[in-house]
Design a protein around this motif. Structure first.
Motif, short mmCIF file in Angstrom:
data_model
loop_
_atom_site.label_atom_id
_atom_site.label_comp_id
_atom_site.label_asym_id
_atom_site.label_seq_id
_atom_site.Cartn_x
_atom_site.Cartn_y
_atom_site.Cartn_z
N SER A 182 46.07 52.08 73.75
CA SER A 182 45.74 50.83 73.65
C SER A 182 44.99 50.01 74.55
CB SER A 182 46.87 49.64 72.92
OG SER A 182 47.73 49.30 73.67
N ARG B 152 49.55 38.21 76.37
CA ARG B 152 49.48 38.18 74.85
C ARG B 152 50.43 39.26 74.34
NH1 ARG B 152 43.02 37.10 74.67
NH2 ARG B 152 42.88 35.28 75.92
N GLN C 181 50.15 40.74 71.63
CA GLN C 181 49.41 41.80 70.93
C GLN C 181 48.62 43.08 72.02
OE1 GLN C 181 48.60 38.66 70.90
NE2 GLN C 181 46.46 37.97 70.79
N HIS C 182 48.69 42.48 73.30
CA HIS C 182 48.30 43.51 74.30
C HIS C 182 49.14 44.06 75.06
CE1 HIS C 182 44.39 42.59 72.97
NE2 HIS C 182 44.26 41.30 73.41
N GLN C 183 50.54 43.85 74.79
CA GLN C 183 51.57 44.51 75.59
C GLN C 183 51.59 45.96 75.36
OE1 GLN C 183 53.70 42.36 77.87
NE2 GLN C 183 51.84 41.15 77.15
N ASP D 238 39.85 41.85 70.45
CA ASP D 238 40.15 40.49 70.07
C ASP D 238 40.22 40.69 68.61
OD1 ASP D 238 40.04 39.46 72.50
OD2 ASP D 238 38.06 38.68 72.16
N PRO E 258 43.67 43.84 67.58
CA PRO E 258 44.33 44.03 68.78
C PRO E 258 45.18 45.51 68.64
CG PRO E 258 44.66 41.94 68.19
CD PRO E 258 43.95 42.26 67.19
N GLY E 259 45.31 46.32 69.60
CA GLY E 259 46.09 47.41 69.34
C GLY E 259 45.32 48.75 69.10
#
Length: 202
Positions: A10, A56, A58-60, A128, A131-132
């Motif tokens: 990702s 954020r 969703q971006h981990q 954006d 995400p993922g």
């Protein structure tokens, strides 16, 4: 050094241009000389903002960073490369990189890929919106792929071969150790010679 062949992961969209090495890792986090222990210092001044992209949820776990123009400007700071790697990034995509940063990255095993600004804009919008979304960076065929898209990129043959094998620049030189030794034995004796730094000349 870890070989790089094909990586799928990702991505995090860093919508900033002219990011310098002091922004990548502020000087206060560069107190040691090892290659690890810098993840918490990555973008240290920006991470205080809960809306910063790496904060954020969703971006981990992102392993690919999609950055803006002129990424890695400023001083030559190897810690910037180490911090990105220590955080978990294996690839940075951007329209342009500072030359010294890119050289440090490729020597250290962090793949930096140059893509057109329009392509980076498209990826930012996609990441954006969804995400993922996973991206595949293929060093064997020199391409970046996502969904139905495939974008080629360029990298010189020597660097590509070294990254594919996981060899550092020193490793690459040592492949020719026998040839170097043979040359040293045959060269004219009055010329300067290299000496083992571990042996005192006194």
């Amino acid at each position: 050094m870890r070989p790089f062949t094909v990586h799928t992961g990702s991505a995090a969209p860093l919508r900033r241009s002219d990011v310098d090495t002091d922004q990548i890792i502020p000087g206060r986090f560069c107190a040691t000389h090892g290659r690890t222990g810098y993840a918490d210092g990555l973008f240290g001044d920006w991470r205080a903002d809960p809306e910063f992209v790496l904060n954020r949820p969703q971006h981990q776990g992102a392993t690919i960073l999609v950055a803006g123009e002129n990424f890695g400007t400023g001083s030559s700071r190897e810690h910037a490369v180490w911090a990105l790697q220590d955080y978990g990034f294996r690839v940075v995509l951007a329209p342009r990189f500072a030359d010294i940063f890119r050289a440090n990255s490729l020597m250290g095993g962090l793949l930096t890929v140059t893509l057109a600004q329009a392509t980076v804009d498209e990826l930012w919008d996609l990441l954006d919106a969804v995400p993922g979304t996973t991206i595949t960076v293929d060093l064997e065929e020199l391409s970046v792929r996502w969904r139905a898209r495939r974008e080629p990129f360029l990298l010189d043959g020597d660097t590509r071969a070294r990254l594919l094998s996981g060899a550092s620049p020193i490793d690459s030189t040592l492949r020719f150790a026998a040839d170097i030794e043979d040359y040293e034995q045959r060269r004219r004796p009055h010329l300067p010679v290299s000496t083992d730094a571990r042996v005192s000349p006194l």
